[in-house]
Design an enzyme around this catalytic site. Structure first.
Site, short mmCIF file in Angstrom:
data_model
loop_
_atom_site.label_atom_id
_atom_site.label_comp_id
_atom_site.label_asym_id
_atom_site.label_seq_id
_atom_site.Cartn_x
_atom_site.Cartn_y
_atom_site.Cartn_z
N CYS A 135 0.83 -1.20 0.00
CA CYS A 135 0.00 0.00 0.00
C CYS A 135 0.87 1.25 0.00
O CYS A 135 0.61 2.21 -0.75
CB CYS A 135 -0.92 -0.01 1.22
SG CYS A 135 -2.11 1.35 1.24
N CYS A 136 1.92 1.26 0.81
CA CYS A 136 2.83 2.41 0.85
C CYS A 136 3.56 2.58 -0.48
O CYS A 136 3.79 3.71 -0.92
CB CYS A 136 3.85 2.23 1.97
SG CYS A 136 3.17 2.47 3.63
N CYS B 29 -1.13 8.17 7.32
CA CYS B 29 -2.46 7.83 6.81
C CYS B 29 -3.37 7.43 7.97
O CYS B 29 -2.94 6.80 8.94
CB CYS B 29 -2.35 6.68 5.81
SG CYS B 29 -1.48 7.10 4.29
N CYS C 26 -3.56 3.76 9.39
CA CYS C 26 -2.33 3.19 9.94
C CYS C 26 -1.69 4.08 11.01
O CYS C 26 -0.52 3.91 11.33
CB CYS C 26 -1.33 2.94 8.81
SG CYS C 26 -1.93 1.81 7.53
N CYS D 179 7.52 4.06 5.68
CA CYS D 179 6.57 3.92 4.59
C CYS D 179 7.24 3.43 3.30
O CYS D 179 6.57 2.98 2.40
CB CYS D 179 5.88 5.25 4.33
SG CYS D 179 6.99 6.56 3.80
#
Length: 243
Positions: free
Chosen positions: A123-124, A205, A208, A231
């Site tokens: 995702c990062c 985010c 998280c 990240c």
């Protein structure tokens, strides 16, 4: 990376710059980074997080026209988006570039927006690392707000580093401690991120990021419960440069 750049390899330039500016303060390092031909063209990368306003304020006092790259992952707190607009307006920054993840890639790799649950690293990569790589094309250097007191491998950080893509990474606040940051914000009457009043010490985010308890490391609220500390933006050669 600008392939036609006439500059020497980044590692050589970083070593020379560190030798030249070893005894300078943060403002002087930032000023020189923006004008020294050995650094090249620069952009400041900012999360507009808990301590970001310090470096942004310094930049505004030197040159408001320097590009500021703001990574909007599309999963940020609404408070961060409001804070970004407020700070940019107050400091009269004239070239803030709001960078988002590639829409087609998001639809392909995270169409339901829950990739962070199963694979936070992926995702990062999708929402931060890849957009930053695109945003930095054409720049020889980028400026960060990283500091030694944040721990891990950052404890040996220098003002100038060579990143994995052959750019110079500039860390004007490398030698500052927490008190320096707080004093600067207080003395310059800088606006604080609204979530810091609600227990958020390090802000990323929304899915998280969690509140930090008294006595915890200020980054304990990032990816809580996971074996993850970065990240990916500050990874080099496949290794996180912190932790």
């Amino acid at each position: 990376m600008p392939l036609e750049s006439p500059l020497a390899p980044a590692a050589e330039r970083a070593a020379e710059l560190n030798a030249r500016y070893a005894h300078h303060g943060a403002v002087a390092v930032l000023r020189h980074a923006l004008t020294d031909p050995q650094v090249g063209t620069s952009a400041l990368v900012s999360s507009f997080g808990a301590e970001s306003v310090v470096l942004l304020h310094m930049l505004s006092r030197i040159d408001r026209s320097v590009p500021v790259v703001f990574l909007d992952t599309e999963m940020l707190f609404p408070e961060t988006l409001d804070y970004q607009r407020d700070v940019a307006a107050r400091l009269e920054l004239t070239d803030v570039r709001r960078v988002r993840p590639d829409r087609a890639q998001v639809l392909t790799r995270d169409s339901d927006g829950v990739l962070h649950r199963s694979d936070p690293d992926a995702c990062c990569t999708l929402r931060k690392t890849e957009p930053l790589e695109r945003a930095l094309k054409g720049f020889d250097a980028w400026i960060t707000g990283r500091k030694r007191f944040q721990g891990g491998a950052r404890t040996a950080m220098e003002f100038f580093e060579a990143d994995a893509d052959g750019r110079i990474k500039v860390n004007p606040l490398a030698h500052w401690d927490k008190a320096d940051v707080q004093d600067y914000m207080l003395n310059n009457r800088l606006p604080r991120h609204p979530l810091t009043r609600d227990g958020f010490a390090s802000i990323g985010c929304a899915p998280c990021t969690s509140r930090v308890k008294p006595g915890e490391d200020e980054r304990a609220g990032r990816w809580r419960g996971l074996d993850k500390v970065e990240c990916g933006i500050h990874f080099e050669n496949g290794r996180a440069v912190r932790g």
